[in-house]
Design a protein around this motif. Structure first.
Motif, mmCIF file in Angstrom:
data_model
loop_
_atom_site.group_PDB
_atom_site.id
_atom_site.type_symbol
_atom_site.label_atom_id
_atom_site.label_comp_id
_atom_site.label_asym_id
_atom_site.label_seq_id
_atom_site.Cartn_x
_atom_site.Cartn_y
_atom_site.Cartn_z
ATOM 1 N N ILE A 103 6.528 -7.831 6.039
ATOM 2 C CA ILE A 103 7.055 -6.891 5.029
ATOM 3 C C ILE A 103 8.126 -6.028 5.682
ATOM 4 N N VAL A 104 9.322 -6.007 5.097
ATOM 5 C CA VAL A 104 10.410 -5.174 5.612
ATOM 6 C C VAL A 104 10.763 -4.045 4.642
ATOM 7 N N ARG A 105 10.290 -4.146 3.405
ATOM 8 C CA ARG A 105 10.509 -3.081 2.424
ATOM 9 C C ARG A 105 9.264 -2.984 1.555
ATOM 10 N N LEU A 106 8.768 -1.755 1.386
ATOM 11 C CA LEU A 106 7.609 -1.501 0.531
ATOM 12 C C LEU A 106 7.921 -0.289 -0.328
ATOM 13 N N ASN A 107 8.117 -0.533 -1.610
ATOM 14 C CA ASN A 107 8.355 0.561 -2.543
ATOM 15 C C ASN A 107 7.042 0.912 -3.217
ATOM 16 N N ILE A 108 6.768 2.202 -3.300
ATOM 17 C CA ILE A 108 5.527 2.702 -3.887
ATOM 18 C C ILE A 108 5.884 3.536 -5.111
ATOM 19 N N TYR A 109 5.349 3.127 -6.246
ATOM 20 C CA TYR A 109 5.534 3.869 -7.486
ATOM 21 C C TYR A 109 4.185 4.435 -7.892
ATOM 22 N N THR A 110 4.163 5.704 -8.270
ATOM 23 C CA THR A 110 2.908 6.323 -8.706
ATOM 24 C C THR A 110 3.183 7.264 -9.873
ATOM 25 N N THR A 111 2.185 7.396 -10.704
ATOM 26 C CA THR A 111 2.284 8.334 -11.814
ATOM 27 C C THR A 111 1.854 9.741 -11.420
ATOM 28 N N ALA A 112 1.305 9.871 -10.190
ATOM 29 C CA ALA A 112 0.803 11.187 -9.771
ATOM 30 C C ALA A 112 0.750 11.276 -8.242
ATOM 31 N N THR A 113 1.789 11.836 -7.646
ATOM 32 C CA THR A 113 1.773 11.968 -6.187
ATOM 33 C C THR A 113 0.639 12.890 -5.736
ATOM 34 N N ASP A 114 0.285 13.881 -6.542
ATOM 35 C CA ASP A 114 -0.811 14.776 -6.154
ATOM 36 C C ASP A 114 -2.145 14.036 -6.073
ATOM 37 N N GLU A 115 -2.324 12.979 -6.858
ATOM 38 C CA GLU A 115 -3.532 12.150 -6.757
ATOM 39 C C GLU A 115 -3.417 11.147 -5.617
ATOM 40 N N LEU A 116 -2.193 10.735 -5.304
ATOM 41 C CA LEU A 116 -1.967 9.746 -4.250
ATOM 42 C C LEU A 116 -2.208 10.323 -2.854
ATOM 43 N N TRP A 117 -1.683 11.537 -2.577
ATOM 44 C CA TRP A 117 -1.727 12.092 -1.217
ATOM 45 C C TRP A 117 -3.102 12.103 -0.565
ATOM 46 N N PRO A 118 -4.171 12.491 -1.253
ATOM 47 C CA PRO A 118 -5.476 12.497 -0.585
ATOM 48 C C PRO A 118 -5.945 11.104 -0.144
ATOM 49 N N HIS A 119 -5.314 10.053 -0.694
ATOM 50 C CA HIS A 119 -5.720 8.682 -0.387
ATOM 51 C C HIS A 119 -4.602 7.886 0.289
ATOM 52 N N PHE A 120 -3.541 8.565 0.680
ATOM 53 C CA PHE A 120 -2.398 7.865 1.275
ATOM 54 C C PHE A 120 -2.782 7.162 2.576
ATOM 55 N N ASN A 121 -3.821 7.673 3.240
ATOM 56 C CA ASN A 121 -4.285 7.041 4.481
ATOM 57 C C ASN A 121 -4.741 5.601 4.251
ATOM 58 N N ILE A 122 -5.150 5.255 3.058
ATOM 59 C CA ILE A 122 -5.544 3.870 2.750
ATOM 60 C C ILE A 122 -4.337 2.953 2.935
ATOM 61 N N ILE A 123 -3.198 3.388 2.438
ATOM 62 C CA ILE A 123 -1.961 2.613 2.592
ATOM 63 C C ILE A 123 -1.547 2.593 4.063
ATOM 64 N N GLN A 124 -1.617 3.758 4.715
ATOM 65 C CA GLN A 124 -1.233 3.834 6.130
ATOM 66 C C GLN A 124 -2.123 2.939 6.996
ATOM 67 N N ASP A 125 -3.410 2.933 6.729
ATOM 68 C CA ASP A 125 -4.327 2.084 7.495
ATOM 69 C C ASP A 125 -4.030 0.600 7.266
ATOM 70 N N TRP A 126 -3.704 0.235 6.038
ATOM 71 C CA TRP A 126 -3.367 -1.152 5.712
ATOM 72 C C TRP A 126 -2.081 -1.565 6.423
ATOM 73 N N VAL A 127 -1.093 -0.687 6.430
ATOM 74 C CA VAL A 127 0.173 -0.943 7.129
ATOM 75 C C VAL A 127 -0.089 -1.126 8.629
ATOM 76 N N ALA A 128 -0.900 -0.257 9.209
ATOM 77 C CA ALA A 128 -1.214 -0.349 10.643
ATOM 78 C C ALA A 128 -2.005 -1.620 10.958
ATOM 79 N N LYS A 129 -2.958 -1.955 10.115
ATOM 80 C CA LYS A 129 -3.782 -3.154 10.314
ATOM 81 C C LYS A 129 -2.921 -4.415 10.422
ATOM 82 N N HIS A 130 -1.846 -4.461 9.634
ATOM 83 C CA HIS A 130 -0.968 -5.629 9.611
ATOM 84 C C HIS A 130 0.254 -5.468 10.515
ATOM 85 N N ASN A 131 0.312 -4.356 11.253
ATOM 86 C CA ASN A 131 1.441 -4.088 12.153
ATOM 87 C C ASN A 131 2.781 -4.189 11.419
ATOM 88 N N ILE A 132 2.845 -3.546 10.282
ATOM 89 C CA ILE A 132 4.040 -3.577 9.446
ATOM 90 C C ILE A 132 4.949 -2.415 9.839
#
Length: 129
Positions: free
Chosen positions: A74-103
């Motif tokens: 993956i060289v580009r990952l666009n994230i669309y959300t209807t609520a950034t305030d709901e996303l931030w507390p769970h953003f680590n899920i995305i970060q952990d997935w990115v790290a797991k795959h060495n993206i």
């Protein structure tokens, strides 16, 4: 394929992305439509943000794998959300997935007014090999 990361600064490193990615001599490029929390029967999730992130990532990974690519490409990952305030507390899920795959990807995060039906997050990727 050769990939080169361009990072004039260091602050983005803790945010799980790079400022730019240059790709030379790719064997192929996969443009993945936005993946969301829709199950295999085509039913949109009405669950919370955390659950929707997990299912959207699972769906993204499945499309990439079935196309014969790897998530590490993956060289580009666009994230669309209807609520950034709901996303931030769970953003680590995305970060952990990115790290797991060495993206190491360029990323854009956008808050949008709405997504399809009851969806709260959509992930759009460009993948190379």
């Amino acid at each position: 394929m050769e990939k080169r990361e361009i990072n004039p600064w260091k602050w983005q490193n803790e945010r799980s992305y790079v400022q730019a990615v240059e790709v030379k001599n790719p064997e192929g490029t996969l443009y993945v439509s936005g993946q969301t929390a829709i199950n295999s029967d085509g039913i949109s999730s009405n669950e919370n943000m955390e659950s929707q992130i997990k299912l959207a990532l699972k769906n993204l990974e499945q499309v990439i794998t079935e196309a014969g690519y790897k998530c590490s490409g993956i060289v580009r990952l666009n994230i669309y959300t209807t609520a950034t305030d709901e996303l931030w507390p769970h953003f680590n899920i995305i970060q952990d997935w990115v790290a797991k795959h060495n993206i190491k990807q360029a990323t854009t995060l956008l808050e949008v007014k709405s997504l399809f039906e009851t969806l709260k997050i959509e992930l759009e990727a460009t993948v190379v090999k």
